[in-house]
Enzyme design. Structure first.
Site, mmCIF file in Angstrom:
data_model
loop_
_atom_site.group_PDB
_atom_site.id
_atom_site.type_symbol
_atom_site.label_atom_id
_atom_site.label_comp_id
_atom_site.label_asym_id
_atom_site.label_seq_id
_atom_site.Cartn_x
_atom_site.Cartn_y
_atom_site.Cartn_z
ATOM 1 N N LYS A 1 0.818 -1.209 0.000
ATOM 2 C CA LYS A 1 0.000 0.000 0.000
ATOM 3 C C LYS A 1 0.859 1.270 0.000
ATOM 4 C CE LYS A 1 -3.815 1.983 2.721
ATOM 5 N NZ LYS A 1 -4.686 1.660 3.869
ATOM 6 N N GLU B 1 -10.685 6.333 5.318
ATOM 7 C CA GLU B 1 -10.700 5.440 6.481
ATOM 8 C C GLU B 1 -11.304 6.105 7.725
ATOM 9 O OE1 GLU B 1 -6.637 4.115 6.577
ATOM 10 O OE2 GLU B 1 -6.880 3.026 4.690
ATOM 11 N N ASP C 1 -5.441 6.902 14.211
ATOM 12 C CA ASP C 1 -5.246 5.590 13.586
ATOM 13 C C ASP C 1 -3.780 5.179 13.644
ATOM 14 O OD1 ASP C 1 -4.970 3.382 11.934
ATOM 15 O OD2 ASP C 1 -6.227 4.180 10.318
#
Ligand code: ADP
Ligand code: MG
Length: 619
Positions: free
Chosen positions: A86, A186, A210
């Site tokens: 990613k 997200e 996060d």
């Protein structure tokens, strides 16, 4: 959300197609759906586990293996085992060059292609292809568990992903045979999982923290009338739970007085230590002491020591929170809710520090490594029309526009515009009989396109030959909810049309955006001066061109003396243009204009009187 309907023609039952939500993570990926009880649920494909490690291994034949089975090859076959893909999605080699040592596989610098490729075996793979392998695995697991084909999905990306990274994610989905209905941020998905934003009358400001395996980000969101807006993001794409593991390994190396240099050669033992460290870290999320051995190496760690080891890294994340607040011009007191995301927020010390920083207990009831996928499933449900409509909104970080005369940037969608958005402007040709128009799309804040970032270029062809200024070319920019730009050019008189979707080949880092903004401020003065000169020049050139064409066409209405005087004025203007002196160009252009104005009137008079004559013949 599975609805059953009956096909009246055949009498057969039709199950409505399921749309899944996918969290395509750096460390772990997972897929969720809305179960028949209308609750979001992560799909567990019969014992294979909820989390699918985002790891792909290729064997000698080039067959891909994804997930836990692939993870085992990190020790035995690191060169052909790809993790953290990613990080490379939508990235150029330049973007990752400084970090190549963090990848055990080979990243290829291909001069012809600005996007990175990865070598495994004797094949080359793009990050899109590798991500598609992970998505295919998720799709297969969902199909197996739900016993129905899964063709449509919502996929999440970090809020800081740029157009190119979002497009790459979309492409990976398509390659995996998924119709990607929406790319969702997200933090937005995580908020949805907690029900934040589902009530259209709710007005809230949320901080989403996060901390995953290798990345950290914090986003400040505002929800108003069911619309999510990302106010700011901050973080570090090379900070996460892996750093905690590494610091534990270092601690054990010191405690056991191991030879670090010898260890560095023994990748097998290093990897075992790393895995043991992760085990210890996870254990310390629910107990106070970890005590095990690898051979004769003591792997002992107590909670307090662990917290001391990670304190500096956690402090760094809080610094990012401070920065994100500053960027959104908010204080801690103005944050209504805090949401924890990412497996590393299971560490009690992390939780406590975040709670202390924001002065309130964060939401942690939902498993932090599942919350994004669950939210994506809710978003999928919204898109399927099963919930009242909720919009997701982002802002575009840099202005988007096209190149106009003399290389000037003409902004069509200004920076900070909320997406989705649409804007357009009308242009025309500058030369008689012009049949093509080049449309160059740029991103940035500078007045000159050459200082901005070029996104794409195309020709609008087949404009019917008309005098300059007559064609009407509408240029429309449409920026969709995923942040993907469609540029459309249409000549209104003829209907000639051309359209492109922009997939910029380069990734734009936050640093680049910041630099582009700062540059636009420091160069503001010289940019304005240059813009004025360019505008004067274009105007002057256009006037000289028109005057010359006028003499050619309508010379018969003028005396020889008038013609030669006009030519002298044109010559003077051309000399000023050659010298690139703004004031002189404007002065000479004015003089030429003044001198020729009566001629234009004369021609008009003649044209009008001949038109009148034409009328009288009609009688
Ligand atoms: P990503 O979003 O980067 O794909 P995740 O959200 O799945 O990552 O988080 C993975 C990280 O969470 C890993 O570093 C893992 O070790 C860590 N983690 C998982 N469970 C725990 C736990 N119980 N305590 C502490 N850390 C954990
Ligand atoms: Mg994640």
């Amino acid at each position: 959300m599975a609805k059953i309907s009956i096909n009246l023609a055949t009498g057969s039952l039709q199950q409505e197609e399921i749309i899944v939500g996918i969290d395509l993570g750096t460390t772990n990926s997972l897929v969720a759906f809305i179960n028949p009880d209308k609750n979001p649920q992560v799909i567990n494909d019969t014992g294979k586990g909820l989390l699918v490690p985002s790891v792909v291994h290729f064997n000698a034949k080039g067959d891909a293996l994804v997930g836990n089975e692939a993870k085992d090859f990190l020790i035995t076959d690191p060169a052909n085992t790809i993790f953290s893909v990613k990080r490379l999605l939508g990235r150029s080699y330049k973007d990752v060059a400084g970090h190549q040592d963090t990848f055990s596989y080979k990243i290829i610098d291909d001069e012809n292609d600005s996007l990175v490729k990865i070598k495994a075996g004797d094949k080359f793979y793009t990050p899109i292809e590798l991500s598609a392998e992970i998505l295919k695995e998720l799709k297969a697991r969902a199909e197996h568990a739900l016993k129905t084909p899964v063709n449509r999905a919502v996929i999440t990306v970090p809020a800081y992903f740029n157009d190119s990274q979002r497009q790459a994610t979309r492409d990976a989905g398509r390659l995996a045979g998924l119709d990607v209905l929406r790319i969702v941020n997200e933090p937005t998905a995580a908020s949805l999982a907690y029900g934040l934003g589902l009530d259209p009358n709710q007005q809230k400001t949320i901080a989403v923290y996060d901390l995953g395996g290798g990345t950290f980000d914090v986003s400040i969101l505002s929800i108003q009338n069911g619309i999510f807006e990302v106010l700011s993001t901050n973080g570090n794409t090379f900070l996460g739970g892996d750093d905690f593991d590494r610091s534990i390994v270092h601690y054990w190396i010191e405690k056991n007085k191991l030879d670090a240099a010898a260890l560095a050669q023994d990748s097998g033992l290093m990897q075992s230590l790393r895995l043991k460290a992760e085990e210890a870290k996870k254990a310390l999320s629910s107990q106070n002491l970890f005590n095990e051995q690898i051979g004769d190496i003591w792997c002992t760690l107590d909670k307090q020591t662990f917290e001391e080891l990670i304190a500096a890294k956690v402090a760094e994340t809080l610094n990012s929170c401070k920065q994100a607040l500053a960027d959104s011009k908010l204080t801690v007191a103005e944050i209504d809710e805090v949401v924890l995301v990412g497996g590393s927020t299971r560490t009690p010390y992390v939780k406590a520090q975040v709670a202390e920083f924001f002065g309130r207990p964060p939401h942690d009831q939902i498993n932090p490594d599942e919350v994004v996928a669950l939210g994506a499933a809710i978003q999928a449900d919204i898109l399927a029309g099963n919930r009242s409509d909720i919009l997701l909104l982002d802002v575009t970080p840099l202005s988007l526009g096209i190149e106009t005369m003399g290389g000037l940037m003409d902004v069509i969608i200004p920076r900070n515009a909320k997406v989705p958005t649409k804007a357009g402007r009308q242009y025309t040709t500058s030369i008689d009989g012009q049949v093509n128009m080049k449309i160059s799309v740029f991103q940035g804040e500078r007045d000159l396109v050459q200082e901005n970032r070029k996104l794409a270029e195309f020709d609008l062809k087949g404009i019917p030959a008309m005098p300059a200024g007559l064609p009407k070319v509408d240029i429309n920019f449409m920026l969709n909810a995923d942040g993907i730009l469609t540029v459309q050019a249409i000549e209104l008189r003829s209907g000639v049309k051309q359209e492109i979707d922009i997939t910029p080949s380069y990734g734009l880092t936050d640093d680049t955006v910041e630099k582009m903004l700062i540059d636009s401020i420091t160069h503001a003065k010289s940019d304005v001066a240059q813009r004025m000169l360019i505008e004067a020049r274009s105007e002057g050139e256009q006037l000289a061109y028109t005057a010359e064409r006028f003499i050619e066409k309508h010379g018969s209405f003028l005396t020889p003396e008038e013609i030669s005087d006009t030519k002298t004025h044109i010559e003077a203007l051309k000399q000023a243009l050659a010298k690139a002196e703004k004031d002189e160009i404007l002065k000479k252009a004015d003089e030429l204009n003044e001198f020729t104005r009566p001629f234009a009137e004369r021609v008009m008079d003649v044209a009008v009187s001949s038109a009148m004559k034409g009328k009288s013949i009609d009688k």
